[in-house]
Design an enzyme around this catalytic site. Structure first.
Site, PDB file in Angstrom:
ATOM      1  CG  ASN A 142      -3.097   4.987   5.583  1.00 53.50           C
ATOM      2  OD1 ASN A 142      -2.324   5.444   6.410  1.00 53.50           O
ATOM      3  ND2 ASN A 142      -4.230   5.586   5.302  1.00 53.50           N
ATOM      4  CG  HIS A 189       3.600   4.094   0.676  1.00 60.17           C
ATOM      5  ND1 HIS A 189       2.840   4.610   1.691  1.00 60.17           N
ATOM      6  CD2 HIS A 189       3.989   2.859   1.086  1.00 60.17           C
ATOM      7  CE1 HIS A 189       2.767   3.731   2.673  1.00 60.17           C
ATOM      8  NE2 HIS A 189       3.456   2.670   2.333  1.00 60.17           N
ATOM      9  CD  GLN A 224       3.307  -7.676   6.566  1.00 58.97           C
ATOM     10  OE1 GLN A 224       3.301  -8.194   5.459  1.00 58.97           O
ATOM     11  NE2 GLN A 224       3.947  -6.530   6.783  1.00 58.97           N
ATOM     12  N   GLY A 250      11.343   0.501   0.748  1.00 56.43           N
ATOM     13  CA  GLY A 250      11.854   1.641   1.495  1.00 56.43           C
ATOM     14  C   GLY A 250      12.931   1.217   2.485  1.00 56.43           C
ATOM     15  CG  ASP A 254       9.693  -0.873   6.843  1.00 57.24           C
ATOM     16  OD1 ASP A 254       9.390  -0.872   8.046  1.00 57.24           O
ATOM     17  OD2 ASP A 254       9.039  -0.260   5.987  1.00 57.24           O
ATOM     18  CB  SER A 313       5.353   5.415   9.601  1.00 55.77           C
ATOM     19  OG  SER A 313       4.574   4.315  10.035  1.00 55.77           O
ATOM     20  CB  SER A 314       0.600   3.717   7.314  1.00 53.24           C
ATOM     21  OG  SER A 314       0.962   3.705   5.959  1.00 53.24           O
ATOM     22  NE  ARG A 315       1.732  -0.467  12.520  1.00 51.14           N
ATOM     23  CZ  ARG A 315       2.289  -1.430  11.765  1.00 51.14           C
ATOM     24  NH1 ARG A 315       3.467  -1.240  11.208  1.00 51.14           N
ATOM     25  NH2 ARG A 315       1.675  -2.584  11.583  1.00 51.14           N
TER      26      ARG A 315
HETATM   27  O1  PAF Z   1       6.423  -2.773   3.952  1.00 53.08           O
HETATM   28  C1  PAF Z   1       5.233  -3.138   3.811  1.00 53.08           C
HETATM   29  O2  PAF Z   1       4.327  -2.327   3.611  1.00 53.08           O
HETATM   30  C2  PAF Z   1       4.901  -4.627   3.883  1.00 53.08           C
HETATM   31  O3  PAF Z   1       5.680  -5.284   4.823  1.00 53.08           O
HETATM   32  C3  PAF Z   1       4.964  -5.328   2.512  1.00 53.08           C
HETATM   33  C4  PAF Z   1       6.379  -5.321   1.951  1.00 53.08           C
HETATM   34  C5  PAF Z   1       4.025  -4.654   1.529  1.00 53.08           C
HETATM   35  C6  PAF Z   1       4.533  -6.791   2.653  1.00 53.08           C
HETATM   36  O4  PAF Z   1       3.232  -6.894   3.126  1.00 53.08           O
END
Ligand code: PAF
Length: 281
Positions: A32, A37, A61, A149, A152, A187-189
């Site tokens: 996404n 990105h 996760q 990034g 995070d 953010s994708s969210r």
């Molecule tokens: O930041 C993310 O999109 C995820 O936490 C990652 C680093 C791809 C791990 O799944």
């Protein structure tokens, strides 16, 4: 750009590049893809001869009540975007390809020093899932460098610590957060936000900026600054989980600190937003 779904195909391609002495860059993602990105990809492109991106929505996760099922999956659009920024190879494995023996008794990687505070307190197990999948991806891709990034921030510190503890020969590069014109971190969210919530969302970054300005003006009453930001967010319709003034390595800052990162997580409706600001005097 080539796309592969199997580890064996990925390894074949990367092996060829390594034999030719090329430096391989890597950007792990959950797809996404947005402009943030793509900036990570451009950064990898500038520092490596070949660039691999992964798209994998990692079930490890996500907590039981989180958005794994509704997380947006847009692989063909992602592939077109990756190609537009000069990515050489897309690795998009299935869950079975990543975890062929299942997830129940999976060997895992933990970074205990950093995984339980802040995000880890509200998302138990999150960083175990991240550290495990990132170490698997590193083993599969075997990159020379990887870009993450700074949005995070805690994840970036966890990855850096994991790479140091495990002596992985991979350079980790942090890239600044990409923002909308009104300051909202990409953010994708963000796409979960209603029109009304989207208007309010930049207040999160403004509260963090207010703290950064106060620190720059020599305020050191950290607890009061955090509490006031939480109060302001609550009054504007957010449900803050934390606003925290920390040293860049996420330890508590001293009163004579010259460098800080101010981090926050807050719900706006059903959407959980995180952001941070870094300040060095
Ligand atoms: O930041 C993310 O999109 C995820 O936490 C990652 C680093 C791809 C791990 O799944």
């Amino acid at each position: 750009m080539a796309s592969v779904h199997r580890v064996a195909e990925l390894r074949d391609r990367v092996r060829g590049w390594k034999r030719a002495g090329l430096r391989v860059g890597f950007v792990p993602t959950m797809g996404n893809l947005h402009a943030g990105h793509l900036q990570l990809l451009t950064c990898a492109r500038q520092q490596a001869d070949r660039v691999v991106a992964s798209v994998f929505v990692n079930p490890l996760q996500f907590g039981p009540n989180e958005d794994f099922d509704r997380y947006p999956r847009t692989l063909s659009e992602d592939a077109a975007k990756l190609e537009s920024v000069g990515c050489d190879l897309l690795f998009a494995p299935s869950v079975t390809e990543m975890y062929p023996h299942g997830r129940e008794h999976l060997s895992g990687v933990r970074v205990p020093a950093l995984s339980e505070l802040l995000e880890g307190e509200f998302r138990p197990g999150f960083f175990d899932g991240v550290a495990t999948v990132v170490s698997i991806l590193f083993n599969q891709v075997q990159p020379d460098m990887a870009v993450f990034g700074e949005k995070d921030w805690q994840q970036l510190q966890v990855v850096r610590r994991m790479v140091a503890d495990l002596h992985l020969p991979i350079e980790i590069v942090g890239h600044p957060t990409a923002r909308e014109a009104d300051g909202l971190a990409l953010s994708s969210r963000n796409q979960y936000l209603s029109a009304q919530e989207r208007k309010l969302a930049p207040l999160l970054h403004r509260e963090l900026q207010r703290i950064v300005d106060a620190l720059a003006q020599a305020r050191r009453d950290y607890a009061a600054l955090q509490a006031r930001a939480e109060e302001q967010l609550r009054a504007s319709g957010f449900e803050p989980q934390y606003v925290a003034i920390r040293a860049p390595d996420l330890q508590l800052p001293t009163v004579d600190a010259r460098e800080w990162v101010v981090l926050a997580a807050a719900f706006l409706g059903r959407t959980r937003l995180i952001d941070n600001r870094y300040l060095r005097l």
